[in-house]
Design a protein around this motif. Structure first.
Motif, mmCIF file in Angstrom:
data_model
loop_
_atom_site.group_PDB
_atom_site.id
_atom_site.type_symbol
_atom_site.label_atom_id
_atom_site.label_comp_id
_atom_site.label_asym_id
_atom_site.label_seq_id
_atom_site.Cartn_x
_atom_site.Cartn_y
_atom_site.Cartn_z
ATOM 1 N N TYR A 231 -35.279 18.548 19.835
ATOM 2 C CA TYR A 231 -36.049 19.439 18.975
ATOM 3 C C TYR A 231 -37.000 20.243 19.860
ATOM 4 O O TYR A 231 -37.948 19.692 20.428
ATOM 5 N N ARG B 51 -39.660 23.234 20.492
ATOM 6 C CA ARG B 51 -40.673 24.029 19.801
ATOM 7 C C ARG B 51 -41.123 25.175 20.693
ATOM 8 O O ARG B 51 -41.440 24.970 21.866
ATOM 9 N N ARG B 52 -41.149 26.363 20.111
ATOM 10 C CA ARG B 52 -41.513 27.562 20.867
ATOM 11 C C ARG B 52 -42.342 28.499 19.996
ATOM 12 O O ARG B 52 -42.297 28.426 18.761
ATOM 13 N N GLN B 53 -43.044 29.416 20.654
ATOM 14 C CA GLN B 53 -43.760 30.483 19.968
ATOM 15 C C GLN B 53 -42.848 31.704 19.846
ATOM 16 O O GLN B 53 -42.029 31.969 20.727
ATOM 17 N N THR C 202 -43.056 28.634 10.153
ATOM 18 C CA THR C 202 -41.984 28.199 11.051
ATOM 19 C C THR C 202 -40.634 28.797 10.678
ATOM 20 O O THR C 202 -40.277 28.909 9.500
ATOM 21 N N LEU D 217 -36.711 27.966 11.803
ATOM 22 C CA LEU D 217 -35.893 26.960 12.471
ATOM 23 C C LEU D 217 -34.479 27.501 12.654
ATOM 24 O O LEU D 217 -33.863 27.975 11.695
ATOM 25 N N THR E 174 -33.997 24.408 17.281
ATOM 26 C CA THR E 174 -35.138 25.186 17.767
ATOM 27 C C THR E 174 -36.090 25.503 16.626
ATOM 28 O O THR E 174 -35.661 25.991 15.576
ATOM 29 N N ILE E 175 -37.363 25.218 16.846
ATOM 30 C CA ILE E 175 -38.397 25.463 15.836
ATOM 31 C C ILE E 175 -39.387 26.472 16.410
ATOM 32 O O ILE E 175 -40.100 26.167 17.375
ATOM 33 N N GLU F 197 -42.673 28.936 16.000
ATOM 34 C CA GLU F 197 -43.874 29.262 15.238
ATOM 35 C C GLU F 197 -44.112 30.754 15.347
ATOM 36 O O GLU F 197 -44.246 31.293 16.441
#
Length: 274
Positions: free
Chosen positions: A31, A33-35, A49, A51, A267-268, A270
């Motif tokens: 998982y 996490r990215r901006q 978010t 995804l 990929t999540i 923000e």
């Protein structure tokens, strides 16, 4: 002189690596996490978010139980927007569509919307069976997934485009991609489409899949096998001409059950303004 114990140890290393790459990593998802900074992002989307899921390859080679487990984990994350970047199935006849239909209700959906594009495998044999792609799109529509085929849609003020598949000969730009009403984000299965003409005026994000990250990558070296012309398109983020940003997801599924140093990816992002 090498001892028997040392010799057995040497034999064990490739055996363990082979077992790991076959039995463990193909279903050991990561998982990430990215901006995602977006120019002109509607205020209502700041901090929410998006995804991305890609390359499920529902069919004979990917375990339904594995996919359902990942889907359940993703659903618990309660993403605001879910984007699928193609290759929902690995088509092997009508039974594949029935299998996909049974799983479709389990597909994670976003609280505010769910969008998708199709990939080459969604077009059946030799990527030329349009009726297969139409069937996949219909199944998705029946469970609330908006399939974008060279079109764009606004989701609570956030404009998202979707390019149809390159290898199927269906990818093209147009008014939906450029101009004053250009999307902030485009889904595009094959990253090679980013090097085609028609992107003039688009300066947003592109989300892609297709490569599976090469599936096997020796440490500190690029993957030896990639299904793209542009060999730099492996996985992760890339800066492109015209101010565009490309992100390539490593996918969840596989065509051959083997992964090494390229774990499946969820990929999540923000979202934030810039």
């Amino acid at each position: 002189m090498i001892t028997r114990r040392q010799f057995c140890g040497l034999l064990a290393v490739p055996a363990l690596a082979g077992l790991y790459s076959w039995r463990i990593e193909p279903t050991w998802e990561e998982y990430v996490r990215r901006q995602m900074p977006i120019r002109g992002l509607p205020l209502a989307w700041a901090g929410r978010t998006l995804l991305q899921l890609s390359d499920l390859h529902v069919g004979d080679r990917v375990s339904d139980d594995y996919l359902v487990r990942v889907f359940a984990t993703v659903a618990r994350l309660r993403p605001d927007l879910v984007a699928y970047t193609g290759d929902f199935i690995s088509y092997a006849g009508p039974r594949t569509l029935e299998q996909f239909r049974r799983l479709a209700d389990r597909l994670p959906r976003g609280r505010s919307g769910t969008v998708a594009v199709l990939g080459n495998h969604d077009y059946g044999a030799a990527w030329r069976e349009g009726e297969v792609a139409d069937a996949v799109a219909l199944i998705l529509a029946e469970v609330g997934v908006v399939v974008l085929r060279n079109t764009a849609v606004a989701v609570q003020g956030l404009r998202i485009g979707g390019m149809d598949d390159l290898w199927a000969g269906r990818a093209h730009g147009g008014d939906w991609l450029t101009g004053a009403n250009a999307p902030a984000l485009v889904l595009c299965h094959n990253p090679d489409a980013c090097d085609q003409s028609g992107w003039d005026g688009f300066s947003g994000w592109i989300l892609a899949g297709h490569t599976h990250g090469g599936q096997c990558r020796p440490p500190f070296l690029p993957p030896p096998l990639l299904p793209v012309k542009n060999r730099r398109y492996t996985a992760g983020e890339f800066a492109l001409s015209g101010g565009r940003k490309l992100y390539i997801n490593r996918g969840l599924g596989h065509l051959t059950r083997v992964r090494f140093n390229v774990r499946p990816e969820v990929t999540i992002f923000e979202l934030r303004g810039r």
